[in-house]
Motif scaffolding. Structure first.
Motif, short mmCIF file in Angstrom:
data_model
loop_
_atom_site.label_atom_id
_atom_site.label_comp_id
_atom_site.label_asym_id
_atom_site.label_seq_id
_atom_site.Cartn_x
_atom_site.Cartn_y
_atom_site.Cartn_z
N VAL A 12 0.89 -1.16 0.00
CA VAL A 12 0.00 0.00 0.00
C VAL A 12 0.93 1.21 0.00
CG1 VAL A 12 -1.88 1.19 1.17
CG2 VAL A 12 -1.67 -1.29 1.36
N GLY A 13 1.40 1.59 -1.15
CA GLY A 13 2.37 2.67 -1.23
C GLY A 13 2.30 3.41 -2.54
N GLY A 14 3.23 4.35 -2.70
CA GLY A 14 3.20 5.25 -3.84
C GLY A 14 3.38 4.59 -5.19
N VAL A 15 4.24 3.57 -5.26
CA VAL A 15 4.48 2.92 -6.54
C VAL A 15 3.20 2.27 -7.05
CG1 VAL A 15 5.78 1.14 -7.77
CG2 VAL A 15 6.93 2.55 -6.07
N ASN A 16 2.54 1.53 -6.18
CA ASN A 16 1.31 0.85 -6.60
C ASN A 16 0.14 1.82 -6.76
OD1 ASN A 16 2.12 -1.88 -6.89
ND2 ASN A 16 2.35 -1.99 -4.67
N ALA A 17 0.11 2.87 -5.95
CA ALA A 17 -0.93 3.88 -6.14
C ALA A 17 -0.77 4.53 -7.51
CB ALA A 17 -0.85 4.93 -5.04
N GLY A 18 0.48 4.85 -7.86
CA GLY A 18 0.74 5.44 -9.17
C GLY A 18 0.36 4.53 -10.31
N VAL A 124 11.90 7.53 -14.40
CA VAL A 124 12.05 7.90 -12.99
C VAL A 124 10.99 8.94 -12.64
CG1 VAL A 124 14.52 7.38 -12.85
CG2 VAL A 124 13.76 9.67 -13.57
N PRO A 125 10.62 9.06 -11.36
CA PRO A 125 9.52 9.98 -11.00
C PRO A 125 9.94 11.40 -10.64
CG PRO A 125 10.05 8.60 -9.14
CD PRO A 125 10.96 8.17 -10.24
N SER A 126 11.26 11.68 -10.62
CA SER A 126 11.68 13.02 -10.22
C SER A 126 13.08 13.32 -10.77
CB SER A 126 11.74 13.12 -8.68
OG SER A 126 12.69 12.20 -8.15
N GLU A 127 13.43 14.60 -10.78
CA GLU A 127 14.77 15.00 -11.21
C GLU A 127 15.83 14.46 -10.25
OE1 GLU A 127 15.67 16.40 -13.95
OE2 GLU A 127 13.65 16.81 -14.74
N ILE A 146 8.95 11.15 -15.36
CA ILE A 146 7.48 11.19 -15.40
C ILE A 146 6.98 11.12 -13.96
CG2 ILE A 146 5.37 10.12 -16.23
CD1 ILE A 146 6.93 8.90 -18.51
N HIS A 147 6.37 12.18 -13.50
CA HIS A 147 5.84 12.20 -12.14
C HIS A 147 4.71 11.19 -11.99
CE1 HIS A 147 8.17 15.74 -11.46
NE2 HIS A 147 7.44 16.52 -12.23
N ASN A 148 4.50 10.74 -10.76
CA ASN A 148 3.27 10.02 -10.46
C ASN A 148 2.10 10.99 -10.63
OD1 ASN A 148 4.66 7.72 -9.84
ND2 ASN A 148 3.86 7.53 -7.76
N HIS A 343 -1.80 14.65 -17.33
CA HIS A 343 -0.49 15.14 -17.77
C HIS A 343 0.55 14.03 -17.74
CE1 HIS A 343 -2.54 18.82 -17.39
NE2 HIS A 343 -2.12 19.20 -16.21
N CYS A 344 0.59 13.33 -16.60
CA CYS A 344 1.66 12.36 -16.36
C CYS A 344 1.47 11.08 -17.18
CB CYS A 344 1.73 12.03 -14.87
SG CYS A 344 1.90 13.49 -13.82
N ALA A 345 0.23 10.61 -17.28
CA ALA A 345 -0.03 9.36 -18.00
C ALA A 345 0.11 9.54 -19.51
CB ALA A 345 -1.41 8.82 -17.66
N GLU A 346 -0.22 10.71 -20.01
CA GLU A 346 -0.12 10.95 -21.46
C GLU A 346 1.30 10.76 -21.95
OE1 GLU A 346 -2.25 11.46 -23.80
OE2 GLU A 346 -4.12 11.92 -22.76
N ARG A 347 2.26 11.26 -21.19
CA ARG A 347 3.67 11.10 -21.62
C ARG A 347 4.07 9.63 -21.58
NH1 ARG A 347 7.10 11.10 -25.06
NH2 ARG A 347 9.28 11.03 -24.44
N TYR A 348 3.57 8.88 -20.61
CA TYR A 348 3.90 7.45 -20.54
C TYR A 348 3.32 6.72 -21.74
CZ TYR A 348 6.00 3.98 -17.44
OH TYR A 348 6.86 3.08 -16.87
N ILE A 349 2.11 7.10 -22.14
CA ILE A 349 1.48 6.49 -23.32
C ILE A 349 2.31 6.76 -24.57
CG2 ILE A 349 -0.53 6.63 -24.85
CD1 ILE A 349 -2.23 7.05 -22.30
N GLU A 350 2.82 7.99 -24.70
CA GLU A 350 3.68 8.33 -25.83
C GLU A 350 4.90 7.43 -25.88
OE1 GLU A 350 4.72 12.43 -25.65
OE2 GLU A 350 2.64 13.13 -25.69
#
Length: 361
Positions: A12-18, A124-127, A146-148, A343-350
């Motif tokens: 139950v954490g950020g990776v799976n929530a994302g 990665v999720p951050s700079e 790509i941010h969560n 915003h974030c998912a669109e870039r992943y789809i690309e």
């Protein structure tokens, strides 16, 4: 398109929530997301209603999953064993690697074997995480930040009408610590902060949300009781993910905040969840956190491991209700501008489409 996400831990954490949020969004674009985990640490309820989830350590079963489902792209998240599984299954399709572990030694271990399966790209999720990863890998492979993303229809300020636990105590501001109970999340510092506050105030209550299957659950419980904090610190080990917007909204209604004491984060989903619900964040000024939480605008940052500094930042929020609405509004606006799921998912789809096109050439 059909993709598989491989990660060791179903938490139950950020990776799976994302990934829950992404999988729901991907489905609108005809992308089916399956998940493969080795161990369930209480996160099955987050994923099972939106995707096919495989939970196994059996190599024969894993090989069958990899060979029979004909995935277009496989995404490996911090799982070194996955590279051996892919080799044994003779998988020749494209791979994307997500590097989420903020500690460089652990990240190096998680990437062991990646050179055998040259990934199309790293995500990665951050700079901050990009800087950590760039130390360890061949610079020829691109790294995409790509941010969560967060679903604004779920995480938003809501008015509380239910009388479900945890109940808001009268005349108390809530400071919520949300997440695992382990060394990196640094719950010991949270208890030290609560101890100082308990000696100075009677109008603040701490909520610990989560930790039912954490590795240091028993240690936390023993220290919580040893420090005689059971009155000021209330512990709720299991709160389902879909109930978290209500938790955040209760914190906001009380005029309180969330508190993080973590030693390092590659991103931190609880920050954007809280902010999306209009709750200011108090957190250490480390790793990726300053990329998410704007000091003085969406919360306050304190020096790492500095108990008094953290206490003072909490007081800045709970003692100045005239500024609370500004913090709350700026928090929701920042999430809308930077961390919207669309915003974030669109870039992943690309990226997935680019990977598939490259593989078909």
């Amino acid at each position: 398109m059909k993709i598989l996400v491989i990660w060791r831990l179903l938490t139950v954490g950020g990776v799976n929530a994302g990934w829950r949020n992404r999988a729901i969004y991907f489905k609108k674009y005809g992308i089916t997301t399956d998940f493969l985990y080795s161990k369930d640490l209480g996160g099955m309820h987050m994923i099972q209603d939106i995707a096919t989830v495989y939970l196994t350590n059996d190599k024969k079963k894993i090989k069958r999953i990899l060979t029979e489902n004909h995935y277009d792209v496989i995404i490996v998240v911090d799982t070194s064993k996955a590279y051996q599984w892919l080799e044994e299954a003779n998988y020749s399709g494209p791979i994307v690697v997500e590097a989420r572990t903020p500690e460089i030694v652990k990240l190096h271990r998680n990437l062991k074997g990646v050179e055998k399966n040259k990934p199309y790209t790293f995500v990665v999720p951050s700079e901050y995480q990009k800087r950590v990863l760039s130390i360890l890998i061949n610079q020829e492979t691109p790294i995409e930040v790509i941010h969560n993303g967060i679903d604004p229809s779920l995480f938003r300020p809501i008015e509380i009408t239910s009388k479900s636990d945890p109940l808001l105590p009268p005349d108390k501001k809530i400071v919520a610590y949300i997440g695992r109970l382990d060394v990196r999340k640094n719950w010991r510092l949270m208890l030290k902060i609560a101890k100082v506050v308990s000696k100075e105030r009677e109008d603040i209550q701490f909520w610990v949300i989560g930790g039912a299957k954490s590795v240091e659950r028993d240690l936390f419980e023993a220290e919580w009781k040893r420090l005689d904090l059971t009155d000021i610190v209330k512990w709720y080990p299991v709160i389902p993910y879909h109930e978290m917007p209500e938790i955040y909204s209760k914190v906001r209604q009380s005029g309180g905040c969330t508190l993080a004491t973590t030693l390092a984060e590659s991103f931190g989903n609880t920050f954007i969840e809280a902010m999306a619900c209009g709750v200011p964040v108090v957190a250490p000024n480390v790793s990726s956190i300053p990329e998410i939480v704007e000091h003085g605008k969406t919360g306050y940052l304190f020096r790492e491991n500095h108990v008094r500094g953290a206490v003072e930042q909490i007081y800045k929020i709970v003692d100045h209700p005239e500024n609370y609405q500004s913090l709350s509004t700026l928090s929701t606006e920042r999430v809308e501008n930077m961390f919207q799921l669309s915003h974030c998912a669109e870039r992943y789809i690309e990226i997935l489409k680019e990977v598939k096109r490259a593989d078909e050439k």
